[in-house]
Design an enzyme around this catalytic site. Structure first.
Site, short mmCIF file in Angstrom:
data_model
loop_
_atom_site.label_atom_id
_atom_site.label_comp_id
_atom_site.label_asym_id
_atom_site.label_seq_id
_atom_site.Cartn_x
_atom_site.Cartn_y
_atom_site.Cartn_z
N SER A 25 66.52 65.62 15.40
CA SER A 25 67.49 65.84 14.32
C SER A 25 67.90 67.31 14.33
CB SER A 25 66.86 65.51 12.97
OG SER A 25 66.42 64.17 12.98
N GLU B 188 67.56 72.25 11.54
CA GLU B 188 66.11 72.05 11.64
C GLU B 188 65.62 72.72 12.93
OE1 GLU B 188 64.69 67.98 10.95
OE2 GLU B 188 63.35 68.23 12.66
N ARG C 262 59.57 69.55 6.02
CA ARG C 262 59.93 70.32 7.23
C ARG C 262 59.69 71.82 7.05
NH1 ARG C 262 59.50 66.20 7.91
NH2 ARG C 262 60.81 64.59 8.80
C1 LIG Z 1 63.99 63.24 20.95
C2 LIG Z 1 63.35 64.07 19.84
C3 LIG Z 1 62.89 63.46 18.70
C4 LIG Z 1 62.29 64.23 17.68
N1 LIG Z 1 61.82 63.59 16.55
C5 LIG Z 1 61.24 64.31 15.56
C6 LIG Z 1 60.75 63.65 14.39
O1 LIG Z 1 60.81 62.43 14.25
N2 LIG Z 1 60.20 64.42 13.42
C7 LIG Z 1 60.09 65.78 13.54
O2 LIG Z 1 59.57 66.41 12.61
N3 LIG Z 1 60.53 66.41 14.66
C8 LIG Z 1 61.10 65.73 15.66
N4 LIG Z 1 61.57 66.36 16.79
C9 LIG Z 1 61.47 67.83 16.88
C10 LIG Z 1 60.23 68.32 17.68
O3 LIG Z 1 59.76 67.35 18.56
C11 LIG Z 1 59.09 68.75 16.78
O4 LIG Z 1 59.51 69.75 15.89
C12 LIG Z 1 57.88 69.27 17.58
O5 LIG Z 1 56.79 69.51 16.73
C13 LIG Z 1 58.20 70.53 18.36
O6 LIG Z 1 57.11 70.75 19.23
P1 LIG Z 1 57.22 71.67 20.49
O7 LIG Z 1 55.85 71.87 21.02
O8 LIG Z 1 58.21 71.12 21.44
O9 LIG Z 1 57.76 73.01 19.85
P2 LIG Z 1 58.81 74.12 20.44
O10 LIG Z 1 60.13 73.47 20.51
O11 LIG Z 1 58.24 74.64 21.72
O12 LIG Z 1 58.74 75.17 19.33
C14 LIG Z 1 59.30 74.91 18.04
C15 LIG Z 1 59.01 76.11 17.13
O13 LIG Z 1 57.62 76.21 16.90
C16 LIG Z 1 57.11 77.45 17.43
N5 LIG Z 1 55.83 77.12 18.07
C17 LIG Z 1 55.61 76.21 19.05
N6 LIG Z 1 54.29 76.17 19.34
C18 LIG Z 1 53.69 77.06 18.51
C19 LIG Z 1 52.34 77.49 18.32
N7 LIG Z 1 51.32 76.99 19.03
N8 LIG Z 1 52.10 78.44 17.38
C20 LIG Z 1 53.11 78.98 16.65
N9 LIG Z 1 54.39 78.62 16.80
C21 LIG Z 1 54.67 77.66 17.70
C22 LIG Z 1 58.15 77.95 18.39
O14 LIG Z 1 58.12 79.37 18.52
C23 LIG Z 1 59.42 77.45 17.73
O15 LIG Z 1 59.80 78.31 16.70
C24 LIG Z 1 62.17 65.63 17.82
C25 LIG Z 1 62.65 66.25 18.99
C26 LIG Z 1 63.24 65.47 20.00
C27 LIG Z 1 63.73 66.14 21.24
#
Ligand SMILES: Cc1cc2nc3c(=O)[nH]c(=O)nc-3n(C[C@H](O)[C@H](O)[C@H](O)COP(=O)(O)OP(=O)(O)OC[C@H]3O[C@@H](n4cnc5c(N)ncnc54)[C@H](O)[C@@H]3O)c2cc1C
Length: 360
Positions: A258, A352, A180
């Site tokens: 998580s 996380e 992570r």
């Molecule tokens: C129901 C659920 C289940 C999940 N299961 C998992 C799992 O199994 N494993 C896991 O690892 N995660 C899991 N997650 C967490 C999440 O989905 C991941 O971390 C995902 O990669 C976040 O993507 P996002 O585009 O929504 O990021 P955001 O929530 O929009 O951003 C997250 C972070 O990344 C930064 N960011 C986003 N896009 C960029 C970019 N293009 N460049 C630079 N920085 C950026 C943001 O500034 C922020 O700091 C889960 C979340 C939910 C709601």
């Protein structure tokens, strides 16, 4: 040397409608977060460079937003520029020698890409099915699930470097991926991911399955391979049972996944835990244990609620918005969980989730 036929693959970028809104609760899966003073959508790498560069020149704080599935935004919102990265498109090459090497826009939806990879016979992403959010966010915390990590198949990551004011591409080896974590997470905000390149072997079989529950469900031993489409559908079923697939009708999924990472502790600390605590090797002298186990062992049940924030009724590690919760209510619940776990086990849980304007 044998001849190797190379087939070009590409998918035209899909125009993204402008989802202009300033209430960040509408852009996060936790459904909390106050207003953004300015919200823009960047559809190309050059737009990212221009929009972020102009804000940086003017000293305006910038928040990069993907799908909002790993963020807890405070009730005051964000006083600065929110840039939603919506760069779409996929291109690359597929050959028997090199497998599939595909470059994917940071704004593509991660799970749509996984479905596409499985359909195309690009093997390796199937265990990461159902993770919400964008492709561009996957390298940030090296997303992982069911024994797989996105780092297993990342070839390179193209970014806009806000400090150098230039595009910079990282080879996988330079991304400093670990559990992570990555160089992008360790230097928050410096790099905006605009494109991720992946390399997958070709074939209908999955990558070796490292997670016992998943292996059992698809009928192979740990380390075995199964039909990749079966692995994908099985992962989606297991995840849905835990509220880990987004479902607008199910408040158990109004979360950020998580909330805490699984703690990595020294062998000495691990030895103080009860015998039935999960323990996994995590490098020399270190042991990874389970945050969910620690929470349950500290007396929290699934569904434990405090005002309008509660633990998922399906999984104690997901802090959820039961409907109309404020960010402060989620924070108060997170503090309660963290503090009681520390008091009962001596281990401090680390979020996380990315906290935007709030502190635990
Ligand atoms: C129901 C659920 C289940 C999940 N299961 C998992 C799992 O199994 N494993 C896991 O690892 N995660 C899991 N997650 C967490 C999440 O989905 C991941 O971390 C995902 O990669 C976040 O993507 P996002 O585009 O929504 O990021 P955001 O929530 O929009 O951003 C997250 C972070 O990344 C930064 N960011 C986003 N896009 C960029 C970019 N293009 N460049 C630079 N920085 C950026 C943001 O500034 C922020 O700091 C889960 C979340 C939910 C709601």
């Amino acid at each position: 040397m044998s001849e190797c036929a190379v087939q070009r693959v590409s998918k035209a970028p899909v125009p993204v409608p402008s989802p202009y809104s300033v209430l960040l609760a509408d852009h996060t899966t936790l459904r909390v977060g106050g207003p953004a003073s300015r919200f823009v959508v960047a559809r190309t790498p050059d737009e990212v460079a221009r929009l972020v560069g102009e804000a940086d020149d003017a000293g305006i704080p910038v928040l990069i937003l993907g799908g909002g599935s790993n963020m807890l935004v405070c009730d005051d919102g964000f006083d600065g520029l929110v840039v939603r990265v919506a760069i779409t498109g996929l291109d690359g090459n597929v050959s028997d020698c090199g497998g599939a090497v595909v470059n994917v826009g940071a704004g593509e939806v991660w799970d749509d890409f996984v479905a596409h990879a499985v359909e195309q016979g690009w093997s390796g992403a199937e265990a990461l099915s159902g993770i919400p959010g964008s492709v561009g966010a996957t390298p940030i915390q090296n997303v992982g699930a069911y024994g797989a990590e996105v780092a297993d198949h990342i070839y390179s990551v193209r970014t806009w470097d806000r400090q150098a004011r230039a595009f910079r591409t990282f080879a996988a080896a330079d991304c400093e991926f670990s559990y992570r974590n990555s160089i992008f997470k360790r230097t928050p905000g410096r790099y905006v991911v605009v494109e991720v390149s992946f390399q997958f072997p070709l074939g209908s079989l999955s990558a070796p399955i490292r997670y016992a529950e998943l292996a059992g469900r698809v009928g192979v031993a740990v380390g075995g391979r199964a039909d990749a489409a079966l692995v994908r559908s099985t992962v989606l079923t297991i995840r849905a049972g835990k509220g880990m697939v987004l479902d607008a009708a199910d408040p158990d999924t109004w979360s950020a996944g998580s909330f805490f990472t699984n703690p990595i502790v020294t062998e000495e600390v691990a030895a103080t835990l009860p015998d039935d605590a999960p323990r996994f090797p995590a490098g020399e002298g270190m042991v990874k244990t389970s945050a969910a186990w620690l929470i349950q062992h500290s007396g929290f049940e699934k569904g434990y609620a405090r005002e309008r924030a509660g633990l998922s009724t399906k999984h104690v590690l997901a802090l959820t918005n039961r409907g109309g919760a404020s960010a402060e209510e989620i924070v108060a619940l997170a503090r309660e969980v963290r503090d009681r776990v520390a008091e009962r086990t001596g281990i401090e849980l680390v979020p996380e989730v990315n906290l935007i304007g709030c502190q635990l």
